[in-house]
Design an enzyme around this catalytic site. Structure first.
Site, PDB file in Angstrom:
ATOM      1  N   TRP A 101       0.827  -1.219   0.000  1.00  0.00           N
ATOM      2  CA  TRP A 101       0.000   0.000   0.000  1.00  0.00           C
ATOM      3  C   TRP A 101       0.854   1.258   0.000  1.00  0.00           C
ATOM      4  O   TRP A 101       0.509   2.249  -0.636  1.00  0.00           O
ATOM      5  CB  TRP A 101      -1.032  -0.017   1.126  1.00  0.00           C
ATOM      6  CG  TRP A 101      -2.055  -1.072   0.831  1.00  0.00           C
ATOM      7  CD1 TRP A 101      -2.247  -2.248   1.499  1.00  0.00           C
ATOM      8  CD2 TRP A 101      -2.987  -1.083  -0.278  1.00  0.00           C
ATOM      9  NE1 TRP A 101      -3.229  -2.986   0.874  1.00  0.00           N
ATOM     10  CE2 TRP A 101      -3.693  -2.304  -0.208  1.00  0.00           C
ATOM     11  CE3 TRP A 101      -3.274  -0.204  -1.317  1.00  0.00           C
ATOM     12  CZ2 TRP A 101      -4.683  -2.638  -1.136  1.00  0.00           C
ATOM     13  CZ3 TRP A 101      -4.257  -0.543  -2.239  1.00  0.00           C
ATOM     14  CH2 TRP A 101      -4.950  -1.751  -2.145  1.00  0.00           C
ATOM     15  N   ASP A 171      -2.228   6.774   6.141  1.00  0.00           N
ATOM     16  CA  ASP A 171      -3.255   5.900   5.586  1.00  0.00           C
ATOM     17  C   ASP A 171      -3.566   4.860   6.663  1.00  0.00           C
ATOM     18  O   ASP A 171      -2.769   3.961   6.910  1.00  0.00           O
ATOM     19  CB  ASP A 171      -2.734   5.230   4.304  1.00  0.00           C
ATOM     20  CG  ASP A 171      -3.707   4.190   3.746  1.00  0.00           C
ATOM     21  OD1 ASP A 171      -4.771   3.964   4.361  1.00  0.00           O
ATOM     22  OD2 ASP A 171      -3.404   3.609   2.684  1.00  0.00           O
ATOM     23  N   LYS A 195     -13.299  -1.624   5.924  1.00  0.00           N
ATOM     24  CA  LYS A 195     -12.695  -2.631   6.792  1.00  0.00           C
ATOM     25  C   LYS A 195     -13.263  -2.495   8.205  1.00  0.00           C
ATOM     26  O   LYS A 195     -13.930  -3.403   8.698  1.00  0.00           O
ATOM     27  CB  LYS A 195     -11.180  -2.501   6.802  1.00  0.00           C
ATOM     28  CG  LYS A 195     -10.554  -2.860   5.462  1.00  0.00           C
ATOM     29  CD  LYS A 195      -9.586  -1.813   5.035  1.00  0.00           C
ATOM     30  CE  LYS A 195      -9.093  -1.896   3.610  1.00  0.00           C
ATOM     31  NZ  LYS A 195      -9.127  -3.106   2.859  1.00  0.00           N
TER      32      LYS A 195
HETATM   33  N1  PMP Z   1      -4.651   1.518   1.703  1.00  0.00           N
HETATM   34  C1  PMP Z   1      -4.773   0.417   2.462  1.00  0.00           C
HETATM   35  C2  PMP Z   1      -3.937   0.288   3.687  1.00  0.00           C
HETATM   36  C3  PMP Z   1      -5.701  -0.567   2.107  1.00  0.00           C
HETATM   37  O1  PMP Z   1      -5.818  -1.663   2.840  1.00  0.00           O
HETATM   38  C4  PMP Z   1      -6.496  -0.395   0.949  1.00  0.00           C
HETATM   39  C5  PMP Z   1      -7.543  -1.403   0.532  1.00  0.00           C
HETATM   40  N2  PMP Z   1      -7.269  -2.708   0.745  1.00  0.00           N
HETATM   41  C6  PMP Z   1      -6.312   0.754   0.189  1.00  0.00           C
HETATM   42  C7  PMP Z   1      -5.386   1.688   0.593  1.00  0.00           C
HETATM   43  C8  PMP Z   1      -7.101   0.988  -1.067  1.00  0.00           C
HETATM   44  O2  PMP Z   1      -8.400   1.267  -0.773  1.00  0.00           O
HETATM   45  P1  PMP Z   1      -9.483   1.508  -1.925  1.00  0.00           P
HETATM   46  O3  PMP Z   1      -9.514   0.285  -2.762  1.00  0.00           O
HETATM   47  O4  PMP Z   1     -10.735   1.722  -1.165  1.00  0.00           O
HETATM   48  O5  PMP Z   1      -9.075   2.709  -2.695  1.00  0.00           O
END
Ligand code: PMP
Length: 359
Positions: A101, A171, A195
């Site tokens: 991420w 994040d 989540k």
């Molecule tokens: N950052 C983290 C830490 C995540 O776990 C996720 C989704 N698994 C995201 C970003 C991306 O999120 P989204 O698909 O809602 O844009």
């Protein structure tokens, strides 16, 4: 029959929340409407959004000099929205690279500024959080970005990052509301809801108000934090139903005793699985013990055939979504707030039984 759902997100929601939403589906509080059918500018929805914000503020003890925004776009959109909102007058941002991420955040930010990777855990396959002493921060960074829980790698900060005067952008998609945090240590906190907060579609941004005047002129209005703050997140239509469900989740969290109480339960849940892994000769988790995630417990079996057999047996026992992320493979149990301890116990028992047969 409901399954035991270990999905990384969209993820399990508290059953009382789903029941309440079902009961209110056709007629919310005598309004004669479903929340989905309400105008976002009507008094009913404005009350729902205001209550959700107030409850969130109280759960996280958000100081009054922070704005709470309920937006759309998800955390991946925020990867671009963050630099756009903070780069005025600056050309560089610092990032700590702890896994998949972080990597996505870094790549996206590179479209808008020079990215300085101030520390990276790549040397050990992203199995740890680089120690604060090793961070090489730039003097003139607009902000420092961290991903405080890497959902795919199962790596979590167990300490609060600090960058002096440089605002920290975190994040927190996959562990927000799972533990007590000190919001005042951050400039910006963001995350997708799917989540620990509610359904996909809602993106939470918590931003310190002195950072609201730093947006680049190209920033789209719908993603311009200052404009959205001035419009109470209603510059465009907010994801109304997702805000409503998140509000029910916040009420449920309060009824659980708030974040200090839920954190203790999350520690106990994670310990059940990590103990099982550490006592086993079959399962392996390579994350440094101090940095292991309480939310996403990842582990490997010796080969893919055993992974498959493990997943099949789990499914037969009503446990689903245990497959690791396609980027890394293996097994991942996501055990967010709404996963009851009984679900985790069932998994731990199954892991022991599977090892006896296959170890
Ligand atoms: N950052 C983290 C830490 C995540 O776990 C996720 C989704 N698994 C995201 C970003 C991306 O999120 P989204 O698909 O809602 O844009």
């Amino acid at each position: 029959m409901r399954v035991i759902n270990f999905s990384a997100g969209p993820a399990v929601l508290p059953e009382p929340v789903l029941r309440k939403a079902a009961a209110e589906m056709l007629d919310w509080h005598g309004s004669g409407m479903s929340v989905m059918e309400m105008s976002h500018r009507g008094k009913e929805f404005i009350a729902i959004a205001a209550k959700a914000e107030a409850d969130l503020r109280s759960l996280l003890a958000i100081p009054t000099n922070y704005k709470v925004l309920f937006l759309q776009g998800g955390a991946i959109a925020e990867n671009a929205i963050v630099p756009m909102n903070l780069l005025r007058g600056r050309g560089v941002a610092d990032y700590i690279h702890t896994g998949e991420w972080s990597k996505k955040s870094i790549k996206e930010a590179g479209k808008y500024c020079r990215v300085n990777v101030a520390a990276s855990a790549e040397d050990k396959q992203f199995t740890y959080v680089p120690a604060r002493e090793t961070w090489k921060l730039s003097r003139d960074a607009a902000y420092l970005h961290v991903c405080t829980n890497e959902t795919i790698g199962g790596v979590e900060y167990q300490w609060t990052p600090d960058a002096g005067e440089i605002p920290i952008v975190a994040d927190m998609s996959s562990h927000i509301l799972s533990r007590v945090i000190d919001v005042s240590k951050y400039g910006v906190i963001y995350g997708g809801a799917q989540k620990n907060m509610g359904p996909a579609g809602l993106t939470l941004v918590i931003v310190r108000d002195d950072l609201l005047d730093r947006a680049l002129p190209i920033t789209p209005s719908a993603f311009h934090w200052q404009e959205q703050a001035a419009a109470d997140s209603m510059l465009n239509t907010p994801p109304t139903y997702a805000v409503y469900i998140a509000g029910l989740v916040f009420e449920w969290l309060q009824a659980q005793g708030g974040l200090a109480a839920i954190e203790q339960r999350n520690i106990a849940k994670a310990r059940l699985l990590y103990d099982c892994i550490d006592q086993s000769g079959l399962y392996r988790n390579n994350v440094r013990k101090e940095d292991r995630s309480r939310m996403n417990v990842v582990f490997r079996l010796p080969d893919e055939a055993l992974d498959k057999a493990f997943l099949k047996g789990a499914e037969e026992r009503g446990m689903v979504q245990l497959k690791g992320h396609r980027a890394v493979g293996g097994i991942r149990a996501s055990i967010y707030n709404a996963m009851p301890i009984e679900g985790v116990q069932t998994l731990a028992e199954y892991m022991r039984e599977f090892e006896k047969k296959n170890g």
